[in-house]
Write a protein that holds these residues in place. Sequence first.
Motif, PDB file in Angstrom:
ATOM      1  N   LEU A  84      52.800  39.918  44.443  1.00 32.92           N
ATOM      2  CA  LEU A  84      52.184  38.980  43.512  1.00 32.92           C
ATOM      3  C   LEU A  84      50.914  39.623  42.969  1.00 32.92           C
ATOM      4  CD1 LEU A  84      52.230  36.061  42.334  1.00 32.92           C
ATOM      5  CD2 LEU A  84      50.955  35.335  44.362  1.00 32.92           C
ATOM      6  N   LEU A  85      50.728  39.577  41.649  1.00 29.68           N
ATOM      7  CA  LEU A  85      49.577  40.222  41.005  1.00 29.68           C
ATOM      8  C   LEU A  85      48.342  39.333  41.126  1.00 29.68           C
ATOM      9  CD1 LEU A  85      48.534  42.579  39.248  1.00 29.68           C
ATOM     10  CD2 LEU A  85      49.233  41.251  37.239  1.00 29.68           C
ATOM     11  N   VAL A  86      47.263  39.897  41.687  1.00 25.47           N
ATOM     12  CA  VAL A  86      46.012  39.157  41.898  1.00 25.47           C
ATOM     13  C   VAL A  86      44.841  40.042  41.477  1.00 25.47           C
ATOM     14  CG1 VAL A  86      44.579  37.921  43.564  1.00 25.47           C
ATOM     15  CG2 VAL A  86      47.061  37.932  43.845  1.00 25.47           C
ATOM     16  N   THR A  87      43.809  39.424  40.923  1.00 31.17           N
ATOM     17  CA  THR A  87      42.582  40.134  40.562  1.00 31.17           C
ATOM     18  C   THR A  87      41.396  39.545  41.308  1.00 31.17           C
ATOM     19  OG1 THR A  87      41.924  38.686  38.724  1.00 31.17           O
ATOM     20  CG2 THR A  87      43.522  40.422  38.227  1.00 31.17           C
ATOM     21  N   VAL A  88      40.309  40.286  41.328  1.00 32.86           N
ATOM     22  CA  VAL A  88      39.031  39.750  41.801  1.00 32.86           C
ATOM     23  C   VAL A  88      38.061  39.800  40.631  1.00 32.86           C
ATOM     24  CG1 VAL A  88      37.103  40.010  43.397  1.00 32.86           C
ATOM     25  CG2 VAL A  88      39.440  40.471  44.181  1.00 32.86           C
ATOM     26  N   ARG A  89      37.492  38.674  40.287  1.00 30.82           N
ATOM     27  CA  ARG A  89      36.601  38.584  39.144  1.00 30.82           C
ATOM     28  C   ARG A  89      35.270  39.278  39.438  1.00 30.82           C
ATOM     29  NH1 ARG A  89      37.607  34.684  35.420  1.00 30.82           N
ATOM     30  NH2 ARG A  89      35.418  34.032  35.281  1.00 30.82           N
ATOM     31  N   ALA A  90      34.671  39.875  38.424  1.00 31.85           N
ATOM     32  CA  ALA A  90      33.398  40.574  38.584  1.00 31.85           C
ATOM     33  C   ALA A  90      32.311  39.602  39.049  1.00 31.85           C
ATOM     34  CB  ALA A  90      32.981  41.223  37.269  1.00 31.85           C
ATOM     35  N   ALA A  91      31.400  40.103  39.855  1.00 34.88           N
ATOM     36  CA  ALA A  91      30.350  39.265  40.424  1.00 34.88           C
ATOM     37  C   ALA A  91      29.354  38.770  39.382  1.00 34.88           C
ATOM     38  CB  ALA A  91      29.607  40.036  41.522  1.00 34.88           C
ATOM     39  N   THR A  92      29.363  39.356  38.190  1.00 30.46           N
ATOM     40  CA  THR A  92      28.388  39.001  37.154  1.00 30.46           C
ATOM     41  C   THR A  92      28.877  37.911  36.211  1.00 30.46           C
ATOM     42  OG1 THR A  92      29.274  40.820  35.827  1.00 30.46           O
ATOM     43  CG2 THR A  92      27.325  41.279  37.171  1.00 30.46           C
ATOM     44  N   LEU A  93      30.116  37.458  36.372  1.00 26.34           N
ATOM     45  CA  LEU A  93      30.654  36.465  35.448  1.00 26.34           C
ATOM     46  C   LEU A  93      30.008  35.103  35.663  1.00 26.34           C
ATOM     47  CD1 LEU A  93      34.453  37.348  35.461  1.00 26.34           C
ATOM     48  CD2 LEU A  93      32.767  37.843  33.691  1.00 26.34           C
ATOM     49  N   ARG A  94      30.022  34.286  34.605  1.00 23.76           N
ATOM     50  CA  ARG A  94      29.370  32.982  34.652  1.00 23.76           C
ATOM     51  C   ARG A  94      30.114  31.999  35.546  1.00 23.76           C
ATOM     52  NH1 ARG A  94      28.252  29.017  29.400  1.00 23.76           N
ATOM     53  NH2 ARG A  94      27.251  27.319  30.565  1.00 23.76           N
ATOM     54  N   HIS A  95      31.443  31.992  35.453  1.00 27.56           N
ATOM     55  CA  HIS A  95      32.250  31.053  36.229  1.00 27.56           C
ATOM     56  C   HIS A  95      33.121  31.797  37.234  1.00 27.56           C
ATOM     57  CE1 HIS A  95      31.070  27.603  33.877  1.00 27.56           C
ATOM     58  NE2 HIS A  95      31.511  28.147  32.765  1.00 27.56           N
TER      59      HIS A  95
END
Length: 260
Positions: A84-95
């Motif tokens: 299953l394809l999963v990402t981790v969002r960058a720590a600098t994003l607003r949400h």
Amino acid sequence: MSWDSREGELTPSAAPPWLAPLVENPGAVKNAYRRRVPAEVLAALTAANTTAAVTGTRRDAAVLALFSGPADGDPGALPDDADLLVTVRAATLRHHAGQAAFPGGAADPDDRSPVHTALREATEETGLAAGRVRPLVTLDKMFIPPSGFHVVPVLAYSPDPGPVTVVDKSETAHVARVPVRAFVNPENRIMVYRGENTRRTAGPAFLLNEMLVWGFTGQVISAMLDVAGWAQPWETDKLYELSDAMALLDAEDSYGEAQR
């Protein structure tokens, strides 16, 4: 044609037999999701959804739940090499900064549909070759505060999606095709809550080698495992506050063979 249209974009017949329970009954995923959400959290979600609708702050979004694996198999029987394809969002994003998530995001004005949005965002975030992907069905919309997104998960399949990687480090910190067996493994499953005095609001999460999958994404994956019949009994009393759970990622040998 409205953004909510899926006409001509879905090919449920392209699903391998092992994905049949999800493709044949996509509405069951939301029902399973709601059963896992504590009553007070569900009430808060409903109230926030109503407020967002009244104030006009609710926004359309879509995410791609992309399964990869063999094109054959038995109905409902999970192959060992499915992922299953999963990402981790960058720590600098607003949400939802630093949070594991399905690739996806807000709809652009030119997007034709949730399928278009999910594939566009997944390509931008992971370099995914959209031509390799077969969108199968769309799951029911789910509301996510505090971002105000009304999210449509798009269930998709590819026998081989090709290479995926971080395209823009300002948006995405990590991209991985995670073995589905890692989510099924009871040793990798915990319950997570955020902040003090909110233990009753804890939800299912997955502690893996490189990420903690919790929140909306953890709830959806948990629901899919239930509906597909892949879930195994696990210790739901393994309860962690979010920061403590994140700290386990840095603790050597803290959770065993987590990617199995």
